[in-house]
Design a protein around this motif. Sequence first.
Motif, PDB file in Angstrom:
ATOM      1  N   LEU A 220       0.888  -1.182   0.147  1.00 23.73           N
ATOM      2  CA  LEU A 220       0.119   0.007  -0.079  1.00 23.73           C
ATOM      3  C   LEU A 220       0.965   1.104   0.073  1.00 23.73           C
ATOM      4  O   LEU A 220       0.566   2.172  -0.632  1.00 23.73           O
ATOM      5  CB  LEU A 220      -0.802  -0.092   1.133  1.00 23.73           C
ATOM      6  N   ILE A 221       1.918   1.412   0.856  1.00 25.73           N
ATOM      7  CA  ILE A 221       2.766   2.344   0.951  1.00 25.73           C
ATOM      8  C   ILE A 221       3.444   2.585  -0.663  1.00 25.73           C
ATOM      9  O   ILE A 221       3.640   3.629  -0.989  1.00 25.73           O
ATOM     10  CB  ILE A 221       3.878   2.168   2.100  1.00 25.73           C
ATOM     11  N   ARG A 222       3.947   1.389  -1.079  1.00 30.52           N
ATOM     12  CA  ARG A 222       4.540   1.838  -2.398  1.00 30.52           C
ATOM     13  C   ARG A 222       3.745   2.093  -3.488  1.00 30.52           C
ATOM     14  O   ARG A 222       3.956   3.117  -4.270  1.00 30.52           O
ATOM     15  CB  ARG A 222       4.968   0.300  -2.889  1.00 30.52           C
ATOM     16  N   LYS A 223       2.373   1.545  -3.572  1.00 32.27           N
ATOM     17  CA  LYS A 223       1.754   2.319  -4.357  1.00 32.27           C
ATOM     18  C   LYS A 223       1.179   3.745  -4.291  1.00 32.27           C
ATOM     19  O   LYS A 223       0.741   4.410  -5.268  1.00 32.27           O
ATOM     20  CB  LYS A 223       0.111   1.118  -4.508  1.00 32.27           C
ATOM     21  N   ALA A 224       0.748   3.751  -2.901  1.00 34.38           N
ATOM     22  CA  ALA A 224       0.049   5.068  -2.718  1.00 34.38           C
ATOM     23  C   ALA A 224       1.003   6.250  -2.500  1.00 34.38           C
ATOM     24  O   ALA A 224       0.740   7.501  -2.706  1.00 34.38           O
ATOM     25  CB  ALA A 224      -0.732   4.905  -1.090  1.00 34.38           C
ATOM     26  N   GLU A 225       2.233   5.964  -1.968  1.00 35.37           N
ATOM     27  CA  GLU A 225       3.377   6.932  -1.727  1.00 35.37           C
ATOM     28  C   GLU A 225       4.724   6.876  -2.273  1.00 35.37           C
ATOM     29  O   GLU A 225       5.322   7.691  -2.309  1.00 35.37           O
ATOM     30  CB  GLU A 225       3.586   6.983   0.093  1.00 35.37           C
ATOM     31  N   GLY A 226       4.771   5.866  -3.122  1.00 34.92           N
ATOM     32  CA  GLY A 226       5.902   5.500  -3.888  1.00 34.92           C
ATOM     33  C   GLY A 226       7.190   5.420  -3.205  1.00 34.92           C
ATOM     34  O   GLY A 226       8.207   5.690  -3.536  1.00 34.92           O
ATOM     35  N   VAL A 227       7.064   4.510  -2.178  1.00 35.11           N
ATOM     36  CA  VAL A 227       8.073   4.542  -0.881  1.00 35.11           C
ATOM     37  C   VAL A 227       8.319   2.854  -0.830  1.00 35.11           C
ATOM     38  O   VAL A 227       7.202   2.376  -0.697  1.00 35.11           O
ATOM     39  CB  VAL A 227       7.897   5.226   0.341  1.00 35.11           C
ATOM     40  N   HIS A 228       9.475   2.445  -0.769  1.00 41.09           N
ATOM     41  CA  HIS A 228       9.650   1.303  -0.313  1.00 41.09           C
ATOM     42  C   HIS A 228       9.830   0.930   1.075  1.00 41.09           C
ATOM     43  O   HIS A 228      10.823   1.545   1.644  1.00 41.09           O
ATOM     44  CB  HIS A 228      10.917   0.504  -1.261  1.00 41.09           C
ATOM     45  N   ALA A 229       8.985   0.555   1.801  1.00 41.54           N
ATOM     46  CA  ALA A 229       9.195   0.265   3.298  1.00 41.54           C
ATOM     47  C   ALA A 229       9.371  -1.256   3.637  1.00 41.54           C
ATOM     48  O   ALA A 229       9.401  -1.869   2.658  1.00 41.54           O
ATOM     49  CB  ALA A 229       7.616   0.583   4.148  1.00 41.54           C
ATOM     50  N   HIS A 230       9.693  -1.497   4.849  1.00 43.44           N
ATOM     51  CA  HIS A 230      10.280  -2.938   5.168  1.00 43.44           C
ATOM     52  C   HIS A 230       9.466  -3.504   6.006  1.00 43.44           C
ATOM     53  O   HIS A 230       8.520  -2.960   6.643  1.00 43.44           O
ATOM     54  CB  HIS A 230      11.660  -2.601   5.804  1.00 43.44           C
ATOM     55  N   ALA A 231       9.312  -5.134   6.062  1.00 43.28           N
ATOM     56  CA  ALA A 231       8.475  -5.799   6.594  1.00 43.28           C
ATOM     57  C   ALA A 231       9.540  -7.037   7.238  1.00 43.28           C
ATOM     58  O   ALA A 231      10.398  -7.354   6.524  1.00 43.28           O
ATOM     59  CB  ALA A 231       7.224  -6.390   6.124  1.00 43.28           C
ATOM     60  N   LEU A 232       9.415  -7.316   8.418  1.00 41.60           N
ATOM     61  CA  LEU A 232      10.016  -8.424   9.092  1.00 41.60           C
ATOM     62  C   LEU A 232       9.426  -9.357   9.879  1.00 41.60           C
ATOM     63  O   LEU A 232       8.466  -9.033  10.635  1.00 41.60           O
ATOM     64  CB  LEU A 232      11.233  -7.723  10.231  1.00 41.60           C
ATOM     65  N   GLY A 233       9.441 -10.595   9.134  1.00 39.79           N
ATOM     66  CA  GLY A 233       8.403 -11.611   9.784  1.00 39.79           C
ATOM     67  C   GLY A 233       9.395 -12.676  10.640  1.00 39.79           C
ATOM     68  O   GLY A 233      10.357 -13.085  10.280  1.00 39.79           O
ATOM     69  N   THR A 234       8.757 -12.684  11.840  1.00 32.67           N
ATOM     70  CA  THR A 234       9.848 -13.453  12.779  1.00 32.67           C
ATOM     71  C   THR A 234       9.250 -15.047  13.046  1.00 32.67           C
ATOM     72  O   THR A 234       8.071 -15.289  12.731  1.00 32.67           O
ATOM     73  CB  THR A 234       9.637 -12.922  14.480  1.00 32.67           C
ATOM     74  N   PRO A 235       9.969 -15.910  13.195  1.00 30.87           N
ATOM     75  CA  PRO A 235       9.490 -17.399  13.413  1.00 30.87           C
ATOM     76  C   PRO A 235       8.451 -17.416  14.665  1.00 30.87           C
ATOM     77  O   PRO A 235       8.511 -16.560  15.499  1.00 30.87           O
ATOM     78  CB  PRO A 235      10.900 -18.027  14.037  1.00 30.87           C
ATOM     79  N   LEU A 236       7.496 -18.271  14.505  1.00 31.86           N
ATOM     80  CA  LEU A 236       6.774 -18.608  15.562  1.00 31.86           C
ATOM     81  C   LEU A 236       7.385 -19.381  16.393  1.00 31.86           C
ATOM     82  O   LEU A 236       8.230 -20.098  16.418  1.00 31.86           O
ATOM     83  CB  LEU A 236       5.536 -19.483  14.822  1.00 31.86           C
ATOM     84  N   ILE A 237       6.850 -18.875  17.832  1.00 31.71           N
ATOM     85  CA  ILE A 237       7.411 -19.587  19.041  1.00 31.71           C
ATOM     86  C   ILE A 237       6.575 -20.893  19.203  1.00 31.71           C
ATOM     87  O   ILE A 237       5.464 -20.859  19.341  1.00 31.71           O
ATOM     88  CB  ILE A 237       7.299 -18.615  20.052  1.00 31.71           C
ATOM     89  N   THR A 238       7.088 -22.036  19.198  1.00 30.83           N
ATOM     90  CA  THR A 238       6.459 -23.224  19.167  1.00 30.83           C
ATOM     91  C   THR A 238       7.189 -24.137  20.661  1.00 30.83           C
ATOM     92  O   THR A 238       8.141 -24.115  20.983  1.00 30.83           O
ATOM     93  CB  THR A 238       6.697 -24.119  18.139  1.00 30.83           C
ATOM     94  N   ASP A 239       6.294 -25.160  21.149  1.00 29.03           N
ATOM     95  CA  ASP A 239       6.899 -25.963  21.898  1.00 29.03           C
ATOM     96  C   ASP A 239       7.551 -27.184  21.215  1.00 29.03           C
ATOM     97  O   ASP A 239       7.618 -27.164  20.264  1.00 29.03           O
ATOM     98  CB  ASP A 239       5.684 -26.491  22.782  1.00 29.03           C
ATOM     99  N   ALA A 240       8.018 -27.992  22.042  1.00 28.93           N
ATOM    100  CA  ALA A 240       8.734 -29.110  21.639  1.00 28.93           C
ATOM    101  C   ALA A 240       7.962 -30.005  20.556  1.00 28.93           C
ATOM    102  O   ALA A 240       8.614 -30.889  19.755  1.00 28.93           O
ATOM    103  CB  ALA A 240       9.119 -30.152  22.629  1.00 28.93           C
ATOM    104  N   ASP A 241       6.689 -30.085  20.582  1.00 29.61           N
ATOM    105  CA  ASP A 241       5.989 -30.797  19.625  1.00 29.61           C
ATOM    106  C   ASP A 241       5.854 -29.997  18.476  1.00 29.61           C
ATOM    107  O   ASP A 241       4.875 -30.355  17.645  1.00 29.61           O
ATOM    108  CB  ASP A 241       4.649 -31.120  20.101  1.00 29.61           C
ATOM    109  N   GLY A 242       6.185 -28.824  18.439  1.00 33.13           N
ATOM    110  CA  GLY A 242       5.937 -27.737  17.282  1.00 33.13           C
ATOM    111  C   GLY A 242       4.638 -27.135  17.340  1.00 33.13           C
ATOM    112  O   GLY A 242       4.070 -26.362  16.362  1.00 33.13           O
TER     113      GLY A 242
END
Length: 434
Positions: A220-242
Amino acid sequence: MQVIETAPIQLDPAFSNVWDELQYRGSVHVSTDAEALEAALAGDPITYYCGFDPTAPSLHLGNLAQLIIMRRLQLAGHRPLALVGGSTGLIGDPKPTAERQLNERETVAEWVTYLGDQMLRFLSDEGDNAVRLVNNLDWTAPMSTVDFLREIGKHFRVGTMLRKDAVASRMESDEGISYAEFSYQVLQGLDFRELFLRYGCTMQLGGSDQWGNLTAGTELIRKAEGVHAHALGTPLITDADGKKFGKSEGNAVWLDANLTTPYAMYQFWLNQDDAIVVQLLKSFTFLPSGRIDELARATTDAPFRREAQKELAIQATSFIHGVEATQQAIDASQALFGSGDLTALDASTLAAAVASLDKHATATPDAPVLQLLQETGLVDTLSDARRAIAQGGVSVNNERIDDASATLEGRLLHGRFAVLRRGKKTLAGIDAGG
């Protein structure tokens, strides 16, 4: 008494920049342009945000993982925005399996306050990069439906929205997905754009299962504002069984002490599996890498000592609830399973300790100890109970019982609780609170 030592809340000096530390701690699962993001984090301070929806009266450990990453970025000089979803919390992001139950507006508003207060506990409100608390209801409530569709909706393509993992899985289910939940990614995209316009925010972080919502904002920021913003996806925290730690999975560990007591929190960390304890140390503590590597070796060389779990329990519980509450949890654990003094525990800590035991019973204040031994399953029969008492193997609140006719009267702590013990390690909790 064990003396608690907590690691200072600071970046690890072993790393030259925060990106390298995030990589070491396993905090980066997916991101937009990694090289550009690394360069941005190594340069002048940027503004970043993470959002938390008030779908419960407390945050949980999955949220804490994000807050700790936010704190690391703040320690590196970057400026955090902590967003509480006063509007998105009224809808809820799509679950993979079923529609969320909508909460009343008054309830959501109350939870907004709770979550805001919690977030401020973990992020610094001092200095040039003090945390700023924001609520997305502030910009969505005044916006009309027509304005929303004209200014925001026109930038989204339905085909792209349908391909998002959470939406796709729901589309294939018998229940399908409502338009309200389908629109959630548009609302989250709106949040990122609004924070970009108001505060110059150029990065959003969140769990990797939210990747579709994160990139909705960057697009949305790229299309509406012409700016490249960043996103950081972190791993899910899971127990020993996943299995994911979180409210939706039914195994949430809450940050509110009234929902998950400090004692229960301490025991939770203490009981983690060897297979995941090192990663939990990286994710949930500020211990330096050298110390974590030492604990990793100890887990391999002498797992029976559980050094890593003990350190994890101290560090994580202290960060969440403070050193004093953690010390009380340790004292309670030692009083139950070691040589500590049960009478020194305050009522709330003792209540949590008693509730944590596998064997329980409710009782009247004059209940016979003999009967309670059988009711709690510490013995099979009353004859076994009499024999155990005669052999000197029974105690109430760490005081040996010699008389088979003894009752709880005069033995309850705080007028309510008792720990019934047979032998050294077999315990049951008694609550005579009525």
